[in-house]
Motif scaffolding. Structure first.
Motif, mmCIF file in Angstrom:
data_model
loop_
_atom_site.group_PDB
_atom_site.id
_atom_site.type_symbol
_atom_site.label_atom_id
_atom_site.label_comp_id
_atom_site.label_asym_id
_atom_site.label_seq_id
_atom_site.Cartn_x
_atom_site.Cartn_y
_atom_site.Cartn_z
ATOM 1 N N PHE A 121 40.913 46.216 47.634
ATOM 2 C CA PHE A 121 41.074 44.793 47.904
ATOM 3 C C PHE A 121 40.399 44.031 46.781
ATOM 4 N N ILE A 122 41.145 43.204 46.093
ATOM 5 C CA ILE A 122 40.598 42.366 45.040
ATOM 6 C C ILE A 122 40.971 40.922 45.369
ATOM 7 N N PRO A 123 39.970 40.041 45.537
ATOM 8 C CA PRO A 123 40.284 38.639 45.859
ATOM 9 C C PRO A 123 40.942 37.943 44.673
ATOM 10 N N ASP A 124 41.550 36.808 44.935
ATOM 11 C CA ASP A 124 42.157 36.015 43.871
ATOM 12 C C ASP A 124 41.085 35.621 42.855
ATOM 13 N N GLU A 125 41.439 35.723 41.578
ATOM 14 C CA GLU A 125 40.518 35.320 40.526
ATOM 15 C C GLU A 125 40.484 33.809 40.405
ATOM 16 N N GLN A 126 39.295 33.303 40.071
ATOM 17 C CA GLN A 126 39.125 31.885 39.802
ATOM 18 C C GLN A 126 38.433 31.763 38.462
ATOM 19 N N ASP A 127 38.268 30.542 37.978
ATOM 20 C CA ASP A 127 37.567 30.339 36.720
ATOM 21 C C ASP A 127 36.103 30.740 36.873
ATOM 22 N N GLY A 128 35.502 31.163 35.780
ATOM 23 C CA GLY A 128 34.090 31.500 35.795
ATOM 24 C C GLY A 128 33.831 32.795 35.061
ATOM 25 N N LEU A 129 32.609 33.273 35.184
ATOM 26 C CA LEU A 129 32.236 34.534 34.572
ATOM 27 C C LEU A 129 32.899 35.653 35.357
ATOM 28 N N HIS A 130 33.588 36.532 34.665
ATOM 29 C CA HIS A 130 34.301 37.603 35.341
ATOM 30 C C HIS A 130 34.105 38.884 34.551
ATOM 31 N N GLY A 131 33.865 39.955 35.237
ATOM 32 C CA GLY A 131 33.700 41.219 34.540
ATOM 33 C C GLY A 131 33.872 42.396 35.469
#
Length: 152
Positions: A121-131
């Motif tokens: 399960f991966i939630p929807d991506e939003q703006d911000g720091l992502h890694g």
């Protein structure tokens, strides 16, 4: 509020993940490019307060069962026990991440009760720091820590 980079946040996440996994279950993790198998479980939470975002752990079911076996000192792990233990393990991880972020950046935050999923399960991506940080255990099991963190 102090400014921070994705690398700063990732360093905290990595250190907490490796330290707490070894303390909690005696399992050593190291960063590795492999991704979890198709037989995985996911645990997920969101951060609130002055710091917002999401944290997802996708891990081989075999890794999570071994973690539960170590903690519960039982060979056979029931599905409900596995879910409860994985959520508690993730609570520990998140608590130390919140503390580390506060120490480093002076941003207070809390996190919601983790949610457990069988499968990915991966939630929807939003703006911000992502890694994404990929791990392999001392028994060649894989885990993946996915973070999407944004300052409010």
């Amino acid at each position: 509020m102090n400014t921070f980079t994705q690398a700063d946040v990732q360093d905290i996440l990595d250190q907490v993940m490796r330290d707490m996994t070894e303390r909690y279950a005696g399992i050593q993790l190291c960063q590795h490019d492999s991704e979890p198998s198709d037989d995985i479980c996911t645990v997920y939470t969101t951060f609130e307060g002055s710091y917002h975002g999401a944290l997802v752990l996708c891990a081989d079911t075999a890794f999570l069962i071994r973690l539960a076996q170590h903690v519960l000192q039982e060979e056979t792990i029931e599905p409900n026990d596995l879910e409860d233990l994985v959520k508690e393990y993730f609570n520990v991880i998140c608590g130390h991440i919140v503390a580390g972020l506060f120490r480093a950046f002076h941003v207070p935050a809390s996190f919601r009760i983790p949610v457990f999923y069988t499968g990915r399960f991966i939630p929807d991506e939003q703006d911000g720091l992502h890694g994404v940080i990929n791990y392999t255990s001392d028994c060649n099991e894989s885990a993946q820590l996915i973070h999407q963190l944004t300052a409010a």
